[in-house]
Design an enzyme around this catalytic site. Structure first.
Site, PDB file in Angstrom:
ATOM      1  N   ASP A  75       9.829  37.498  31.130  1.00 24.73           N
ATOM      2  CA  ASP A  75       8.480  37.893  30.415  1.00 24.73           C
ATOM      3  C   ASP A  75       8.219  39.318  31.000  1.00 24.73           C
ATOM      4  OD1 ASP A  75       8.327  35.442  29.401  1.00 24.73           O
ATOM      5  OD2 ASP A  75       6.484  35.055  29.711  1.00 24.73           O
ATOM      6  N   ASP A  76       7.478  39.987  30.132  1.00 28.38           N
ATOM      7  CA  ASP A  76       6.739  41.151  30.313  1.00 28.38           C
ATOM      8  C   ASP A  76       7.482  42.567  30.250  1.00 28.38           C
ATOM      9  OD1 ASP A  76       4.783  39.593  30.922  1.00 28.38           O
ATOM     10  OD2 ASP A  76       4.173  39.921  32.709  1.00 28.38           O
ATOM     11  N   HIS A 125       5.550  38.925  23.033  1.00 25.18           N
ATOM     12  CA  HIS A 125       4.636  38.798  24.192  1.00 25.18           C
ATOM     13  C   HIS A 125       3.341  39.388  24.308  1.00 25.18           C
ATOM     14  CE1 HIS A 125       3.679  36.612  27.857  1.00 25.18           C
ATOM     15  NE2 HIS A 125       4.115  37.716  28.813  1.00 25.18           N
ATOM     16  N   HIS A 129      -0.925  42.682  26.649  1.00 26.61           N
ATOM     17  CA  HIS A 129      -1.009  41.847  27.641  1.00 26.61           C
ATOM     18  C   HIS A 129      -2.152  41.926  28.193  1.00 26.61           C
ATOM     19  CE1 HIS A 129       0.576  39.101  30.833  1.00 26.61           C
ATOM     20  NE2 HIS A 129       1.620  39.089  29.981  1.00 26.61           N
ATOM     21  N   HIS A 220      10.174  36.929  35.569  1.00 26.53           N
ATOM     22  CA  HIS A 220       9.840  38.153  35.018  1.00 26.53           C
ATOM     23  C   HIS A 220      10.929  39.230  35.333  1.00 26.53           C
ATOM     24  CE1 HIS A 220       6.123  35.770  35.253  1.00 26.53           C
ATOM     25  NE2 HIS A 220       5.698  36.813  34.259  1.00 26.53           N
TER      26      HIS A 220
HETATM   27 ZN   LIG Z   1       3.316  37.776  30.538  1.00 26.73          ZN
END
Ligand SMILES: [Zn+2]
Length: 261
Positions: A75-76, A125, A129, A220
């Site tokens: 993620d991210d 995502h 965020h 991540h």
């Molecule tokens: Zn995230």
């Protein structure tokens, strides 16, 4: 089934019943408090726990998988650390899914291009965020999802089907936005918590303990310690004869819907 809709209807009836009792028998107001507190508690639990399916169905693992197959998700990103993640995935012949943040795609389009070129999947995502994402209204959430889809689809040329909510929180507004956009929510059942600590041993022990057939691991691709953990984790999976497969293969769901002309 315990869903936001069922619980809301149940508590509305309960409150109406209390109003009738209050008017008729003059019951103590404390009863309203006794009813409202568990309603709030159930909502906090349901929205913050992605696997609860309280607001919307989330795919968090494949419980019927009996073979040693597991999926890795990052993620991210994209970030500069994504490149090191890609190196490791190549070394261990593993395919992963990257849930990208729209504004990071704008910063590192060439890295996203490489992710896709190396055979990994990508999902949405959100665009910002933001810490306040869970407080956004449905139109704002929808715009975030559509903007990020557009950024991703420039590279995939296919409609993005997977969405992972920031922080794993699902709210009624996110649920309403997803009904319109049609994304499938992909969760996890093995959370590394690599965003909360840099202690590699702690992260590694946590995920090693939770490894199981059909599992989805949340990592991540935004920090050096996550990359170091990944190398050790991939070694562990190899030693234990685990095959790292894509979320698509594990869940039998399509990451992309159709080719754009
Ligand atoms: Zn995230």
């Amino acid at each position: 089934m315990i869903t936001h809709k069922n619980i809301s209807v149940f508590f509305i009836f309960l409150l109406l019943f209390l109003f009738v009792l209050k008017a008729d028998k003059g019951i103590n107001e404390l009863w309203f408090f006794i009813v409202i507190v568990p309603f709030i508690a159930i909502n906090i639990y349901g929205t913050s726990r992605i696997s609860s399916n309280y607001i919307i169905k989330a795919f968090c693992n494949n419980p019927s998988e009996t073979e040693k197959k597991i999926a890795l998700t990052f993620d991210d990103g994209p970030s500069i650390y994504t490149l090191e993640v890609l190196e490791l995935l190549k070394k261990y012949d593993a395919k992963a899914t990257f849930f990208c943040i729209g504004k990071n795609i704008e910063k590192h389009p060439e890295i996203l291009k490489q992710v896709i070129a190396e055979g990994h999947l990508v999902g949405n995502h959100s665009y910002s965020h933001s810490k306040f994402f869970d407080f956004y209204t449905e139109p704002t959430i929808r715009k975030e999802l559509q903007k990020t889809d557009q950024l991703l689809e420039k590279f995939t040329s296919k409609k993005i089907n997977f969405f992972r909510p920031p922080y794993g929180v699902t709210t009624p507004s996110i649920g309403r936005a997803l009904k319109i956009t049609g994304h499938k929510v992909i969760g996890w059942n093995i959370r590394s918590l690599d965003g909360g600590t840099t202690n590699q041993e702690l992260i590694l022990n946590r995920i090693k303990k939770r490894v199981c057939p059909g599992g989805i691991v949340l990592l991540h691709d935004t920090a050096p310690h996550s990359v170091l953990v990944l190398e050790q984790f991939l070694q562990f999976l190899q030693q234990n004869n685990y095959e790292v497969v894509s979320v698509e293969e594990l869940l039998k769901l399509n990451a992309y819907e159709f080719e754009r002309g």
